[in-house]
Design an enzyme around this catalytic site. Structure first.
Site, PDB file in Angstrom:
ATOM      1  N   GLY A 299       0.839  -1.184   0.000  1.00 57.45           N
ATOM      2  CA  GLY A 299       0.000   0.000   0.000  1.00 57.45           C
ATOM      3  C   GLY A 299       0.879   1.241   0.000  1.00 57.45           C
ATOM      4  O   GLY A 299       1.967   1.245   0.592  1.00 57.45           O
ATOM      5  N   CYS A 300       0.441   2.311  -0.651  1.00 53.51           N
ATOM      6  CA  CYS A 300       1.273   3.522  -0.733  1.00 53.51           C
ATOM      7  C   CYS A 300       1.473   4.149   0.641  1.00 53.51           C
ATOM      8  O   CYS A 300       2.580   4.591   0.979  1.00 53.51           O
ATOM      9  CB  CYS A 300       0.678   4.519  -1.720  1.00 53.51           C
ATOM     10  SG  CYS A 300      -1.070   4.905  -1.462  1.00 53.51           S
ATOM     11  N   ASN A 301       0.431   4.186   1.461  1.00 58.18           N
ATOM     12  CA  ASN A 301       0.572   4.707   2.818  1.00 58.18           C
ATOM     13  C   ASN A 301       1.469   3.798   3.653  1.00 58.18           C
ATOM     14  O   ASN A 301       2.292   4.274   4.450  1.00 58.18           O
ATOM     15  CB  ASN A 301      -0.785   4.826   3.498  1.00 58.18           C
ATOM     16  CG  ASN A 301      -1.717   5.797   2.814  1.00 58.18           C
ATOM     17  OD1 ASN A 301      -1.272   6.741   2.166  1.00 58.18           O
ATOM     18  ND2 ASN A 301      -3.019   5.590   2.942  1.00 58.18           N
TER      19      ASN A 301
ATOM     20  N   THR B 186       5.141   4.392   2.860  1.00 58.15           N
ATOM     21  CA  THR B 186       5.637   5.637   3.432  1.00 58.15           C
ATOM     22  C   THR B 186       5.987   5.474   4.906  1.00 58.15           C
ATOM     23  O   THR B 186       7.071   5.860   5.356  1.00 58.15           O
ATOM     24  CB  THR B 186       4.593   6.755   3.262  1.00 58.15           C
ATOM     25  OG1 THR B 186       4.151   6.803   1.906  1.00 58.15           O
ATOM     26  CG2 THR B 186       5.171   8.105   3.637  1.00 58.15           C
TER      27      THR B 186
END
EC number: 1.2.1.38
Length: 342
Positions: free
Chosen positions: A148-150, A153
Site C-alpha cells: 500500500g502507498c501509505n 511511506t
C-alpha cells in the site's frame, strides 16, 4: 533481448503510470494492455497524455495470449485481482498492485478487506514488495505483492528504527496526508472537485484504515512482538503525493543516524540533513522517497517526515523496481527520472 510486458487494468491511474514509466525502459516492450469497460479503445483515447506512444489497443483479459509474456503487472482492484491471478499461467511472473497478496494471514485479509481469500496457494507464495527490505526474495519470486502507498511511506520511516531498537514501540504516531489519486479513478462523490478542493479531511479515523494490516504484520515481525501504531490519514486537494509526519520516542540524532546508515546505499531513498524536512513537491512524478528527521521541543522525542509520490514510489514505480529484479535487469532501469517541479 527486450522483455515482453502485459498490464492488466491499464485504464486506471496505476496502469497509466506503468505505461509512462515503461515507455522509456531500455529492456521492456509493452505487448498487451487490458481494460474491461474501455476494451477496444486506444490508450491515447483513454489517457491523451500518452497518445504519442505506439501502444497496443486495450483488450479484455481473456483476449491476451500470455505464452510469450515475460511478466504481467496486475493493476486491478482487490478481490478482482486474486480471481484473475489464480487463473493465469503458473509459469508467468506477476507483480500485483492490489491489496490481495500483501497480508500473509488469510484471516487477517478477511478481517481487513471483508471477504475471504480465494487464491490461498498464490497468497502463500507471494513476496511482499517493499523492495529495499525484500530484495533477495523478490529476485527469485514468481508473484510479488506491491505494498500500500501509505504503508510504504510509514515503513520507510520506521523499519530500520524498529529493527535497531532505537524507538519506543508503544509510542508511534503516524499522521499522513495523501492526494486524491490514491483513491483510484472510479467516480466518488467526496472526490468531486467542489467537495475535495479548498479543504482537508481526516478519514478512517480510529484505526480502521486497511493499510494498518500491513503495519501490524511487518512491524510485529521485525520486533518479534505485537506492535500497533496510531495512524490517521488525511485527504488533501492535490492530485498526487504523500507526506507523513511521524512522532516517536527516541533520541533524535540516533534516529537520524540509524536511518542514514540504513539508506546510504539505496538509490531511491534520500536522507536529508538533520533538521531538514521534505515536501511532496520534491518527489512528484518520481521513484524517490525523501526522509527528514528533526528534534521535538520535548527532550527524547523525534519527528520523522517522509514524502513520496503515491503513484510512483508508492505503487507503479515500486512495481517496476520489483519487476526489474524479477527479470534480472538493472534495478533502477526506467526509474531514474527526476521529480517534476514546480
Amino acid at each position: 533481448m527486450s522483455k515482453s510486458i502485459a498490464i492488466l487494468g491499464a485504464s486506471g491511474y496505476t496502469g497509466a503510470e506503468l505505461v509512462r514509466l515503461i515507455s522509456t525502459h531500455p529492456d521492456m516492450t509493452l505487448t498487451a494492455l487490458s481494460a474491461e469497460r474501455k476494451a477496444g479503445l486506444a490508450m491515447g483515447d483513454v489517457f491523451p497524455h500518452l497518445r504519442h506512444l505506439d501502444l497496443p489497443k486495450l483488450v479484455k483479459i481473456d483476449e491476451i495470449d500470455f505464452s510469450d509474456v515475460d511478466l504481467c503487472f496486475c493493476a486491478l482492484p482487490h478481490k478482482t485481482s486474486q480471481d484473475v491471478i489464480a487463473k493465469l499461467p503458473e509459469s508467468l511472473k506477476i507483480v500485483d498492485l492490489s491489496a490481495d497478496f500483501r497480508l500473509r494471514d488469510a484471516a487477517a485479509y478477511e478481517a481487513w478487506y471483508g471477504n475471504p481469500h480465494t487464491a490461498l496457494a498464490q497468497q502463500q507464495e507471494a513476496v511482499y514488495g517493499l523492495t529495499e527490505f525484500y530484495r533477495e526474495q523478490i529476485k527469485t519470486a514468481r508473484l510479488v505483492a506491491g505494498t500500500g502507498c501509505n504503508a510504504a511511506t510509514g515503513q520507510y520511516a520506521l523499519r530500520p528504527l524498529i529493527e535497531a531498537g532505537a524507538i519506543d514501540l508503544d509510542e508511534i504516531i503516524i499522521d499522513l496526508k495523501t492526494g486524491v489519486s490514491g483513491a483510484g479513478r472510479a467516480l466518488k462523490e467526496n472526490l468531486l472537485h467542489a467537495e475535495a478542493s479548498e479543504g482537508a479531511a481526516p478519514y478512517a479515523v480510529g484505526g480502521t484504515h486497511r493499510h494498518l494490516g500491513e503495519f501490524d504484520q511487518e512491524f510485529s515481525a521485525i520486533a518479534g512482538r505485537e506492535v500497533k501504531v496510531q495512524f490517521t490519514p488525511h485527504l488533501l486537494p492535490m492530485n498526487r503525493g504523500i507526506v507523513a509526519t511521524i512522532y516517536v520516542k527516541g533520541d533524535p540524532q540516533i534516529v537520524h543516524d540509524t536511518l542514514s546508515t540504513a539508506y546510504e546505499d539505496e538509490p531511491f531513498l534520500e536522507m536529508l540533513p538533520f533538521g531538514s524536512v521534505p515536501s511532496t513537491h520534491h518527489t512528484r512524478g518520481s521513484n524517490f522517497a525523501h526522509l527528514g528527521v528533526t528534534a521535538d521541543r520535548i527532550d527524547g522525542r523525534a519527528i520523522i517526515v517522509c514524502a513520496l509520490d503515491n503513484l510512483t514510489k508508492g505503487s507503479s514505480g515500486q512495481a517496476l523496481q520489483n519487476a526489474n529484479l524479477m527479470l534480472g535487469l538493472e534495478e533502477t532501469a526506467g526509474l531514474m527520472l527526476a521529480p517534476l517541479f514546480p
